[in-house]
Design an enzyme around this catalytic site. Structure first.
Site, mmCIF file in Angstrom:
data_model
loop_
_atom_site.group_PDB
_atom_site.id
_atom_site.type_symbol
_atom_site.label_atom_id
_atom_site.label_comp_id
_atom_site.label_asym_id
_atom_site.label_seq_id
_atom_site.Cartn_x
_atom_site.Cartn_y
_atom_site.Cartn_z
ATOM 1 N N ASP A 166 -46.249 19.313 4.866
ATOM 2 C CA ASP A 166 -46.214 19.338 3.683
ATOM 3 C C ASP A 166 -46.895 18.181 2.854
ATOM 4 O OD1 ASP A 166 -44.292 21.337 3.640
ATOM 5 O OD2 ASP A 166 -42.697 20.062 3.886
ATOM 6 N N ASP A 208 -43.156 12.254 3.828
ATOM 7 C CA ASP A 208 -42.948 12.651 5.109
ATOM 8 C C ASP A 208 -44.336 13.467 5.890
ATOM 9 O OD1 ASP A 208 -40.656 11.384 5.384
ATOM 10 O OD2 ASP A 208 -39.557 13.346 5.191
ATOM 11 N N ASP A 256 -46.294 15.744 1.012
ATOM 12 C CA ASP A 256 -45.124 14.715 0.503
ATOM 13 C C ASP A 256 -45.406 13.511 1.445
ATOM 14 O OD1 ASP A 256 -43.848 15.629 2.565
ATOM 15 O OD2 ASP A 256 -42.255 16.545 1.622
ATOM 16 N N GLU A 279 -45.540 21.528 10.927
ATOM 17 C CA GLU A 279 -44.252 20.653 10.832
ATOM 18 C C GLU A 279 -43.005 21.471 10.537
ATOM 19 O OE1 GLU A 279 -44.762 18.270 7.159
ATOM 20 O OE2 GLU A 279 -42.623 17.905 7.126
#
Ligand code: 0RA
Length: 631
Positions: free
Chosen positions: A496, A500, A498, A423
């Site tokens: 990541d 997102d 998180d 990403e």
């Protein structure tokens, strides 16, 4: 038996018996892992289901007990307890100790060959360290205990009951010597029992988990009609489900169909309630008939003037359950889940042709909706072909046709190579520095790729990010998919840790599930698990979950707490750290993606990525604690 002389009929008989089951359990129940363990439950439940289908049993109850055993209980006639005339032991003992006990126990009208189900309760007995059977029959309560298939007691009468009160209860403790796990999974059983009750209208199964304190009742008066509704629950449907059932000799064909406004094709085939993941003659008979009936209808009504609708066109947005029941199914294919009986193709074809054309005549408004959906799909297909030709011409000018953003590996052998899908450009940059160039390739993607669940295949294929993914992977998609052209052995999604990152991961998994499900089935798709924390001591420790951190802090007291750093994203790690924690095959953690149940996986993706906000919210709140998407 050990002497040479004794190595005769007797030892062969033993080998043919339950010894053989313990020697080669996988031959009988598929595996000795989680699947095989749950297979034991299905095997016992199947017998009660047969009793229900024969009209003698109304309720089946399955319990996961606190002591690790499972109980299956029914209110059928009770397994016969009479003395077997040849073997001189009670019939129930024959059923529980003899492999494929013949005669009376061949009562199964739809006995299932092919090695998946139907191996008999005796196999479950052989693979259980303990089994207790309790039977209510003729006003008596009988019980008998076994261990690893061997009777520990005789069949005894332990009480009296009302003559009309009959039934069978089997409790078994799976053998740790055989299974790698002996923990029953509520979700796995729930999914299967829901499916069984959809496939047998009117059957009731109650599942109780005494460990997790959960209980659910499965019952579908409407059978397959409720099944398609369930699959389409978070989709926008175009009409009420179509349903028909045809019997021909001893074969039963049952079909339910409902189109939705989406683009996915979802045909679930079942043979004697077994999910035939690889399809087979029943599914191909259905497809042939569907294509012909819709083409005929569209031509007759003058809406299709030239050319014809392809199979893909008529299956866009289709949800269908094709369930056949037949006495002697032949299973083929890699996982023995493909129906081979050639006579079934024609049988299903003609049943569907007759019933569906009749339905179209009687329901013109539904027929019109379906035909016009297929015509739209045909138009989009032509548009997409033009777009694809354009892309192909364009790529002819770039180097080897590979996407410019791909940092390929130097090895050309696909067996040990890996593609990291990363990403963002910056994390992509770190990954390029961190990687082992020999076998690791990096494809950075712009944050959120297109949600393929909500776009037509034509639109999806014209998205640059998706086109890059497809070209880098090499296999192509849909009907042109070719696993032989796969350019990497592992495809690893690295995002990541998180919200997102989770979203991007789900978008990518949706893409793989809808466009290249074979890669997931083949075990090529993984997600990377980057660490969440680092603890600095003499040496650096990386921590991969909150639970793990809690444990470490509890163990070392608060002394470690002041060292702890939380990684906010992949970009925060140095390339050395990224290599050590997330990319080095010797020290990283990656998770292989599985599809445990195709029906459930489809529902989850529709829910997570589709239009129906309320069911998505419900799903997320129900599954909030299982932070990761398990399919
Ligand atoms: C053979 C014959 C009969 C019943 C059964 C088997 C039977 C087996 C199982 C296994 C679990 N539950 C079951 N319920 C019944 C019928 C015997 C008769 O004529 O009464």
């Amino acid at each position: 038996m050990k002497t040479k002389k004794g190595y005769g009929a007797e030892s062969i008989k033993v080998l043919e018996g339950l010894e053989g089951v313990r020697k080669r359990p996988a031959m009988y129940i598929g595996s000795t892992g989680k699947d095989g363990l749950h297979h034991l439950v299905y095997e016992v439940v199947d017998n009660s289901v047969d009793e229900a289908l024969a009209g003698y049993c109304k309720n089946i109850k399955v319990l996961i007990n606190k002591d690790g055993s499972a109980t299956v209980e029914d209110d059928g006639r009770g397994i016969p307890t009479e003395i077997h005339p040849q073997l001189k032991i009670p019939a129930v003992e024959v059923a529980l100790t003899k492999l494929h006990a013949g005669g009376k126990f061949d009562k199964k009208s739809y006995a299932i060959s092919g090695g998946l189900h139907g191996v008999g309760i005796s196999c479950v007995n052989a693979l259980s360290k303990k089994m207790i059977v309790e039977i209510k029959r003729d006003g008596n309560i009988y019980t008998q205990e076994y261990s690893r298939g061997i009777p520990k007691t005789k069949l005894k009468i332990v009480g009296k009951c009302n003559k009309n009160d009959t039934g069978t209860r089997i409790t078994f403790w799976p053998d740790e010597e055989i299974f790698s796990t002996v923990d029953f999974d509520y979700k796995v059983l729930e999914t299967r029992f829901r499916e069984i009750t959809f496939l047998n209208a009117g059957l009731r199964i109650i599942l109780v988990d005494e460990i997790k304190n959960k209980k659910e009742e499965f019952f579908a008066a409407g059978g397959l009609i409720e099944f398609v509704k369930w699959v389409n629950k978070s989709k926008e449907v175009l009409h009420k489900p179509i349903y028909f059932k045809r019997e021909s000799g001893s074969t039963i064909v049952e079909v339910s169909i409902q189109y939705n406004s989406g683009y996915q094709e979802n045909i679930f085939g079942f043979v004697n309630t077994i999910n035939t993941v690889e399809g087979g003659t029943h599914v191909s008979g259905f497809k042939t008939a569907l294509t012909r009936v819709i083409n005929d209808y569209a031509k007759k009504k003058g809406v299709l003037k030239n050319g014809s609708l392809s199979g893909d066109d008529v299956r866009e947005g289709l949800t269908a359950i094709v369930s056949v029941k037949l006495p002697d199914p032949q299973f083929e294919g890699q996982t023995k889940t493909k129906l081979g009986n050639s006579e079934i193709k024609g049988l299903v074809d003609s049943a569907v042709s007759v019933a569906l054309s009749e339905f179209f005549e009687e329901n013109p408004s539904i027929a019109k909706k379906i035909a016009s959906k297929a015509l739209d799909a045909a138009k989009a297909r032509l548009a997409a072909k033009k777009a694809k030709d354009l892309v192909r011409r364009k790529s002819a000018f770039s180097l080897g046709g590979l996407p410019g953003k791909l940092a390929d590996c130097s090895s050309k052998k696909s067996e040990n190579t890996e593609l990291y899908i990363v990403e963002g450009e910056s994390a992509g940059g770190s990954a390029k520095m961190a990687r082992n160039k020999e076998f690791q390739a990096i494809l950075p993607i712009k944050g959120k790729i297109l949600n393929v669940e909500k776009s037509s295949p034509a639109k999806a294929l014209s998205s640059e990010e998706i086109a890059n993914l497809i070209t880098a992977i090499g296999t192509g998609v849909g009907e042109n998919f070719n696993i032989g052209k796969l350019r990497y052995n592992k495809i690893i999604i690295m995002t990541d840790a998180d919200v997102d990152g989770e979203h991007i991961k789900t978008l990518l998994l949706t893409f793989f599930f809808r466009f290249m499900p074979q890669l997931i089935e083949n075990g090529n798709v993984y997600v990377a698990l980057p660490p969440l924390y680092r603890i600095r001591k003499k040496k650096d420790y990386y921590v991969y979950s909150d639970e793990e951190l809690k444990k470490i802090l509890e163990k070392s007291g608060s002394s470690a707490a002041g060292n702890v750093t939380r990684f906010k994203g992949l970009g925060e790690m140095s390339s050395e750290q990224l290599w050590e924690t997330t990319m080095n095959p010797k020290s990283r953690k990656i998770k292989k993606i599985f599809i445990e149940d195709a029906v459930e996986a489809d529902r989850v993706f529709s829910m997570l990525m589709g239009d129906d906000v309320s069911s998505r919210k419900q799903f997320i709140s129900e599954n909030a604690r299982e932070a990761q998407l398990d399919i």
